[in-house]
Scaffold this active site. Structure first.
Site, PDB file in Angstrom:
ATOM      1  N   SER A 251     -10.296  -0.724   6.663  1.00  0.00           N
ATOM      2  CA  SER A 251      -9.272  -0.396   4.696  1.00  0.00           C
ATOM      3  C   SER A 251      -8.745  -1.651   4.655  1.00  0.00           C
ATOM      4  O   SER A 251      -8.207  -1.619   3.191  1.00  0.00           O
ATOM      5  CB  SER A 251      -8.583   0.451   5.108  1.00  0.00           C
ATOM      6  OG  SER A 251      -9.249   1.484   4.822  1.00  0.00           O
TER       7      SER A 251
ATOM      8  N   LYS B 192       0.497  -0.995   0.028  1.00  0.00           N
ATOM      9  CA  LYS B 192       0.244   0.205   0.069  1.00  0.00           C
ATOM     10  C   LYS B 192       1.000   1.249   0.060  1.00  0.00           C
ATOM     11  O   LYS B 192       1.654   0.810   0.629  1.00  0.00           O
ATOM     12  CB  LYS B 192      -0.829  -0.075   0.951  1.00  0.00           C
ATOM     13  CG  LYS B 192      -2.168   1.056   1.158  1.00  0.00           C
ATOM     14  CD  LYS B 192      -2.960   1.181   2.475  1.00  0.00           C
ATOM     15  CE  LYS B 192      -4.035   1.922   2.681  1.00  0.00           C
ATOM     16  NZ  LYS B 192      -5.170   1.384   3.561  1.00  0.00           N
TER      17      LYS B 192
ATOM     18  N   SER C 142     -10.032   1.578   2.293  1.00  0.00           N
ATOM     19  CA  SER C 142      -9.082   2.200   1.307  1.00  0.00           C
ATOM     20  C   SER C 142      -8.014   1.110   0.341  1.00  0.00           C
ATOM     21  O   SER C 142      -7.614   2.206   0.081  1.00  0.00           O
ATOM     22  CB  SER C 142      -8.137   3.940   2.063  1.00  0.00           C
ATOM     23  OG  SER C 142      -7.580   2.691   2.801  1.00  0.00           O
TER      24      SER C 142
HETATM   25  N1  GLN Z   1     -13.871   3.611   5.161  1.00  0.00           N
HETATM   26  C1  GLN Z   1     -13.511   3.807   6.319  1.00  0.00           C
HETATM   27  C2  GLN Z   1     -12.903   6.136   6.034  1.00  0.00           C
HETATM   28  O1  GLN Z   1     -13.160   6.457   5.470  1.00  0.00           O
HETATM   29  C3  GLN Z   1     -11.799   3.818   6.894  1.00  0.00           C
HETATM   30  C4  GLN Z   1     -10.685   3.647   6.059  1.00  0.00           C
HETATM   31  C5  GLN Z   1      -9.268   2.642   6.775  1.00  0.00           C
HETATM   32  O2  GLN Z   1      -9.673   2.219   7.310  1.00  0.00           O
HETATM   33  N2  GLN Z   1      -8.630   3.315   6.351  1.00  0.00           N
HETATM   34  O3  GLN Z   1     -12.562   6.342   7.028  1.00  0.00           O
END
Ligand code: GLN
Length: 484
Positions: A177, A78, A153
Site C-alpha cells: 500500500s 494517511k 491503499s
Molecule cells: N492491496 C492489498 C490489500 O488490499 C494491500 C493493502 C495494504 O498494503 N494495506 O490488502
C-alpha cells in the site's frame, strides 16, 4: 512555490530563515484549494491548524532555537494514523467523527522535527484495497490522468505528494500500500523492515504485516523522513530496539560492485510489456554503472497472494472486532446490545471490509484453521526462506513494483481477484518482513509513471537508498503537467 523544492532544500531554507514556515503554509493551503476538490487526496485539512503549526515553527526560530530536520516540510498523513484531536477515520464510515485523544508515535516524531502536518489523506477503507476506490469518502484521482486510480491503499498520500499539495506523506504498507501507489503516481515510497517504525497509533489492519513508511518527491527526502520516524518505541511491543540512521548518507554511497538479484518469477505472465521493458532498461543502466546483475529464483512467489489473503484477513477479522459502536465513531440504535453491534457494523463497514471479515473469520474457524491459517503460516515461512537464500548471493533484489501503470477508475472495482493481483510483486516482501522501496524509473508509452521496486535484507534500508539514488539520477523524476 513549494513545488520547486526538494524536502531537504526546503528544510534548510526554513532553518536558515530564508523562507518562513508561514509562507510554506500559505502555499500549501492555496494548493489544497486549487487541486484537492478534483483529486480528493485529503479527507480533512484545516487551514487554521496548518497556519498555527507554521507560526509555532517560526516563533521557535525567532526565539533562537535550532529547527528540526523537517523544518516547515509539508507532510500529509494517511487517515489510518492517529492525530490528536483531529479527524481520523481510516477511510471508513464506522469511524466518522472520531478524533483520537493521542498522537501516534510517528506523529510526535514529525512534530518534534518541526514538520508541517497538512491534513489527513484518503485511503481504501481500513487500508483494504489497491486503488483507493474502497474509501467510504469517494475515490482519489491520479493527477497524471484523472480517469485513472492512483493505486492504494495509501492513494491519498501518494497523490498529495504527486500533486505537490505536500512534499512528503506517511502511508502504511501491509502488502504493497505504499509501494504500489508510489509506482502509479511517480513518487518515492518506502516500506521499512517490519518493526523498524512504531505502529503505536496506527489503526491496525493486519498487525504482523502493517508498517508505516514515507512517501516523498525524491529519495533523499524519503531517507530523511525515515530517519525521523524510525526507531524503538516502548509503546509497540514489535518495535525493534536496534540502531537506526545513516539513510541520508547512504544516498551518496557508491553502487559499483553491488549485486542485484533479478527474480525470474517477477518478470512472468501478467507483466505489461511496457513496464517490463522500462524496468529492464533501468537495470541495464545500473549494470553499466558497475552493478552486477544476477538472475535469482524466489520459487514460492506464486503462493504469495493466497497466503497473504488468508493471513491478512484472519488478522483483520480480529482487529476489526473492536469497532462495535461502543467505543468509537458510529453507533446505530437497536433493541438489544447484539442488534446494536450488528446494525452498527452493517451500516459502518463497506463491502470489501465485510468480505474480508467473513473470509478471515472463516479461515480461523474450528475445523478450517489447519487447512487454511496454519498452512498459510507455513507458506509464509517458505516465502521468507526464499529471500534468506537469495540474499546469500545478492545485496538487493530488483523488480517492477506493479505489473501495469495506473489502471482506470472502475476497471477492477467489481473484480476483487484482479484487484488482488495488482500487488503480486509487493506482497512477498511484506510476508517476509523485509524492507522495500519504489522509485520512479520511467514514463511509459501511455504517458504514465513506472516504478522500480528494490528489496533488501531485513534492516538494510541503507542499500535501498543507495541503489534508488542511482536510479533517480539516471531517470530524472517527473511531475504531472496538470498540477505544475
Ligand atoms: N492491496 C492489498 C490489500 O488490499 C494491500 C493493502 C495494504 O498494503 N494495506 O490488502
Amino acid at each position: 512555490m513549494i513545488e520547486a523544492f526538494h524536502i531537504t532544500d526546503l528544510a534548510s531554507k526554513v532553518q536558515s530563515g530564508a523562507l518562513s514556515a508561514t509562507e510554506v503554509a500559505r502555499d500549501v493551503i492555496a494548493r489544497i484549494d486549487r487541486h484537492n476538490g478534483r483529486l480528493n487526496a485529503l479527507l480533512h485539512a484545516d487551514p487554521v491548524r496548518i497556519l498555527a503549526q507554521a507560526k509555532a515553527i517560526d516563533d521557535k526560530r525567532a526565539r533562537g532555537e535550532v529547527l528540526g530536520t523537517l523544518a516547515g516540510v509539508p507532510v500529509a498523513i494517511k487517515d489510518a494514523i492517529c492525530t490528536k484531536g483531529e479527524s481520523t477515520t481510516s477511510g471508513s464510515k464506522i469511524l466518522s467523527g472520531y478524533e483520537p485523544p493521542y498522537d501516534a508515535t510517528v506523529i510526535s516524531r514529525l512534530r518534534a522535527a518541526d514538520a508541517l502536518l497538512t491534513g489527513k489523506a484518503n485511503m481504501d477503507e481500513f487500508a483494504m484495497g489497491s486503488s483507493t476506490e474502497n474509501s467510504a469518502y469517494g475515490a482519489t484521482k491520479n493527477p497524471w490522468d484523472n480517469t485513472r486510480t492512483p493505486g492504494g491503499s495509501s492513494g491519498g498520500s501518494a497523490v498529495a505528494v504527486a500533486s505537490r499539495i505536500a512534499l512528503a506523506a506517511l502511508g502504511s504498507d501491509t502488502g504493497g500500500s505504499i509501494r504500489q501507489p508510489a509506482s502509479l503516481t511517480g513518487t518515492v515510497g518506502v516500506k521499512p523492515t517490519y518493526g523498524r517504525v512504531s505502529r503505536y497509533g496506527l489503526i491496525a489492519f493486519a498487525s504482523s504485516l502493517d508498517q508505516i513508511g514515507p512517501f516523498a518527491t525524491d529519495i533523499r527526502g524519503s531517507a530523511r523522513l525515515l530517519e525521523v520516524i524510525a526507531g524503538h518505541d516502548a509503546h509497540d511491543a514489535t518495535s525493534l530496539n536496534v540502531p537506526i540512521g545513516g539513510y541520508e548518507s547512504a544516498c551518496d554511497a557508491a553502487i559499483k560492485g553491488l549485486r542485484i538479484g533479478i527474480p525470474e518469477e517477477y518478470f512472468a505472465d501478467g507483466l505489461s510489456d511496457d513496464v517490463g521493458r522500462s524496468v529492464r532498461a533501468t537495470l541495464a543502466r545500473l549494470e553499466r554503472e558497475g552493478c552486477v546483475l544476477r538472475p535469482i529464483k524466489l520459487p514460492h512467489t506464486r503462493f504469495a497472494v493466497a497466503t497473504y489473503y488468508v493471513i491478512a484477513t484472519a488478522e483483520a477479522s480480529s482487529n476489526l472486532a473492536r469497532f462495535d459502536g461502543v467505543r468509537y465513531g458510529l453507533r446505530k440504535a437497536a433493541q438489544s446490545l447484539g442488534e446494536m453491534y450488528g446494525a452498527t457494523r452493517d451500516a459502518g463497514f463497506g463491502r470489501e471490509v465485510k468480505r474480508r471479515i467473513l473470509l478471515g473469520t472463516f479461515v480461523l474457524s474450528a475445523g478450517y484453521y489447519e487447512a487454511y491459517y496454519l498452512r498459510a503460516q507455513k507458506m509464509r515461512t517458505l516465502i521468507r526462506r526464499d529471500f534468506d537464500a537469495a540474499f546469500k548471493d545478492v545485496d538487493v533484489i530488483a523488480s517492477p513494483t506493479a505489473p501495469t501503470t495506473a489502471f482506470k477508475l472502475g476497471e477492477k472495482a467489481n473484480d476483487p481477484l484482479s484487484m488482488y493481483l495488482s500487488d503480486i510483486y509487493t506482497l512477498p516482501a511484506s510476508l517476509a518482513g523485509v524492507p522495500a522501496l519504489s522509485v520512479p524509473c520511467a514514463i511509459g508509452q501511455d504517458g504514465l509513471p513506472i516504478g522500480l521496486q528494490i528489496i533488501a535484507p531485513a534492516l538494510q534500508e541503507s542499500r535501498l537508498f543507495t541503489i534508488a539514488s542511482a536510479v533517480e539520477s539516471a531517470c530524472a523524476p517527473a511531475f504531472p503537467a496538470e498540477v505544475q
